[in-house]
Design a protein around this motif. Sequence first.
Motif, short mmCIF file in Angstrom:
data_model
loop_
_atom_site.label_atom_id
_atom_site.label_comp_id
_atom_site.label_asym_id
_atom_site.label_seq_id
_atom_site.Cartn_x
_atom_site.Cartn_y
_atom_site.Cartn_z
N ARG A 40 0.84 -1.21 0.00
CA ARG A 40 0.00 0.00 0.00
C ARG A 40 0.87 1.25 0.00
O ARG A 40 1.82 1.36 0.78
CB ARG A 40 -0.90 0.01 1.23
N TRP A 93 -2.60 0.08 -6.62
CA TRP A 93 -2.76 -0.79 -5.44
C TRP A 93 -4.20 -1.27 -5.31
O TRP A 93 -4.45 -2.45 -5.06
CB TRP A 93 -2.34 -0.01 -4.20
N LEU A 129 3.43 -0.96 -9.39
CA LEU A 129 3.77 -0.42 -8.08
C LEU A 129 5.26 -0.50 -7.82
O LEU A 129 5.88 0.44 -7.30
CB LEU A 129 3.01 -1.19 -7.01
#
Length: 287
Positions: A158, A252, A280
């Motif tokens: 995250r 995410w 990511l």
Amino acid sequence: MPPPDLLDQLRTRKLITGSVQFEPLFGGRTNMVWKVLGESGDTVLKLYRNKLRNPMFRNDAHLEALCLRAFEQDGFVPRLQATGQHQGDAWVLYDHAPGRPWESGTAQVASLLRKLHGSTVDLPLPSGRNGSADLARHGAELLALCSSSLRDRVTAMRPEDPVPPTKRTCLIHGDPVAGNILVDGSNLTLIDWQCPAIGDPCEDLALFLSPAMQHLYHGAPLAPDERARFLTEYGDPETVTRYDALQPWYAWRMAAYCLWRSENGSTDYEKGLQLELKALEDRAISE
């Protein structure tokens, strides 16, 4: 074929007459859709499957009808003919739009979305996700529905940098993936309006640019130059700068959604999950 009693309803309302043929359309992943080949022109019949709950994409026939009516004169939506109910599920019937699902030319799509986001149409639509805190909550909700060991990996990735909500909200399509954009020469038509919202325009940009969604509907993620061309042609530096800041959050959340889909039998989302995780990782390296 559509259910016989639904066909009876359409004939009673004179929405289909004479000899017609039905061709199943398989581009969508939730509802049942047929192309109706009739003597007076082709239409599309969509039968909503409201018993299937999707935690990412709303599936609301009423919202689709609202948007098709509102944008009928703008030329980038199909013309709505009728709506109705069948055994507790909704259906819509609209003119068949010419063209094929989008394959190339990101500049065209950017111009279309900018036109949509600049619209002054006022509709009673739900609010979209806005800002990193909202995306964080949504991603956590999606991951709470997952149970595989990959959940911990996605959770750990995250993002951390907060991005505040924007006050520059507008009407967004909510699902402008390649399969929902039909191209006929220089004309583009947006279909599948079942999850519009009043929200951050970055949401639409993120969904079109998503590596997972491009893989699912286009066969491969966009090349860097295609992404750059899209963002340039969108023509709103403030929104593009905001999208860039939010991009890790969108990636995410999409990874969480792909994990949920893959755990629920849609194995084609497994590749999408890996693509979003790579996005990511690449972003983290570049920073």
